[in-house]
Design a protein around this motif. Structure first.
Motif, mmCIF file in Angstrom:
data_model
loop_
_atom_site.group_PDB
_atom_site.id
_atom_site.type_symbol
_atom_site.label_atom_id
_atom_site.label_comp_id
_atom_site.label_asym_id
_atom_site.label_seq_id
_atom_site.Cartn_x
_atom_site.Cartn_y
_atom_site.Cartn_z
ATOM 1 N N ILE A 174 158.011 28.074 59.852
ATOM 2 C CA ILE A 174 157.862 28.623 58.505
ATOM 3 C C ILE A 174 156.804 27.881 57.695
ATOM 4 O O ILE A 174 155.986 28.492 57.025
ATOM 5 C CB ILE A 174 159.227 28.623 57.790
ATOM 6 N N VAL A 175 156.821 26.545 57.767
ATOM 7 C CA VAL A 175 155.875 25.763 56.958
ATOM 8 C C VAL A 175 154.826 25.031 57.789
ATOM 9 O O VAL A 175 153.887 24.464 57.233
ATOM 10 C CB VAL A 175 156.607 24.761 56.027
ATOM 11 N N GLY A 176 155.011 25.000 59.109
ATOM 12 C CA GLY A 176 154.019 24.354 59.965
ATOM 13 C C GLY A 176 154.245 22.868 60.180
ATOM 14 O O GLY A 176 153.472 22.223 60.876
ATOM 15 N N PHE A 177 155.316 22.331 59.592
ATOM 16 C CA PHE A 177 155.639 20.908 59.781
ATOM 17 C C PHE A 177 157.134 20.707 59.614
ATOM 18 O O PHE A 177 157.836 21.610 59.146
ATOM 19 C CB PHE A 177 154.864 20.017 58.798
ATOM 20 N N GLU A 178 157.608 19.527 59.994
ATOM 21 C CA GLU A 178 159.033 19.212 59.867
ATOM 22 C C GLU A 178 159.270 17.866 59.196
ATOM 23 O O GLU A 178 160.401 17.438 59.073
ATOM 24 C CB GLU A 178 159.699 19.251 61.240
ATOM 25 N N HIS A 179 158.218 17.224 58.744
ATOM 26 C CA HIS A 179 158.347 15.943 58.059
ATOM 27 C C HIS A 179 158.547 16.181 56.553
ATOM 28 O O HIS A 179 158.291 17.275 56.055
ATOM 29 C CB HIS A 179 157.095 15.095 58.291
ATOM 30 N N ALA A 180 158.982 15.163 55.863
ATOM 31 C CA ALA A 180 159.127 15.276 54.416
ATOM 32 C C ALA A 180 157.779 15.606 53.788
ATOM 33 O O ALA A 180 156.747 15.069 54.180
ATOM 34 C CB ALA A 180 159.669 13.966 53.847
ATOM 35 N N ALA A 181 157.797 16.508 52.833
ATOM 36 C CA ALA A 181 156.562 16.908 52.143
ATOM 37 C C ALA A 181 156.172 15.822 51.148
ATOM 38 O O ALA A 181 156.782 15.690 50.097
ATOM 39 C CB ALA A 181 156.765 18.241 51.438
ATOM 40 N N THR A 182 155.152 15.051 51.486
ATOM 41 C CA THR A 182 154.721 13.959 50.609
ATOM 42 C C THR A 182 153.375 14.244 49.955
ATOM 43 O O THR A 182 153.114 13.777 48.858
ATOM 44 C CB THR A 182 154.633 12.629 51.387
#
Length: 181
Positions: free
Chosen positions: A60-68
């Motif tokens: 959905i967003v292209g990543f799985e890490h915290a959005a920093t």
């Protein structure tokens, strides 16, 4: 996440069906966190249809890490807004008279779940509710998830249940799901 009782009872039926020996291999394979793959469950009840998506956040967003970074935060906000616009993601046969009612997006990335990330993998779960004036007439649901998230979804396992039948289908592009036996 609080799901409507209709969805909970019908999803229980779906789980029972999908864990039958006929579907055992498929269920186990998809149970793992697999980028590009997701599960969409539809439950048609007396008042309408509830739809639930279980997907890796990367779809959905292209990543799985915290959005920093500002860019990641904007990507996450845009995806949440797109997911909350359920009327843009699904279409129904006109005879059923279905209208969008509500959406709930839950993910560790949004900070609105108690579930932990596993091995740096985050999921996004979405529940949509649609009210239908004639739910018994609901025979077709068209998905628009592939178009909405063109870089994410590759395979979508769709499971559905009505008062008359239940089944599953695999999609590799947006398509119309026939809810008839």
């Amino acid at each position: 996440m609080k799901f409507p009782s209709t969805l909970i009872s019908t999803l229980s039926l779906l789980l029972a069906l999908s864990s039958s020996p006929l579907h055992a291999d498929e269920h186990e394979e998809h149970g793992a966190h697999e980028h590009g793959a997701a599960t969409l469950s539809l439950a048609v009840g007396e008042a309408g249809v509830d739809i639930m998506l279980e997907s890796p956040a990367a779809n959905i967003v292209g990543f799985e890490h915290a959005a920093t970074t500002d860019e990641d935060k904007q990507t996450l906000a845009d995806a949440q807004k797109k997911l909350e616009a359920g009327a843009d993601l699904f279409a129904f046969n006109a005879e059923a008279g279905c209208t969008f009612n509500s959406a709930e997006v839950v993910s560790a990335l949004l900070g609105n779940t108690n579930t932990e990330k596993h091995d740096d993998h985050s999921d996004m779960d979405v529940a949509w509710a649609f009210t239908c004036t004639a739910p018994a007439a609901l025979t077709e649901v068209t998905t628009k998830l592939f178009a909405a998230f063109p870089d994410g979804f590759e395979h979508l396992k769709v499971e559905w249940v009505t008062d008359k039948s239940a089944s599953a289908v695999a999609l590799e592009k947006d398509d119309t799901i026939k809810l008839t036996p």
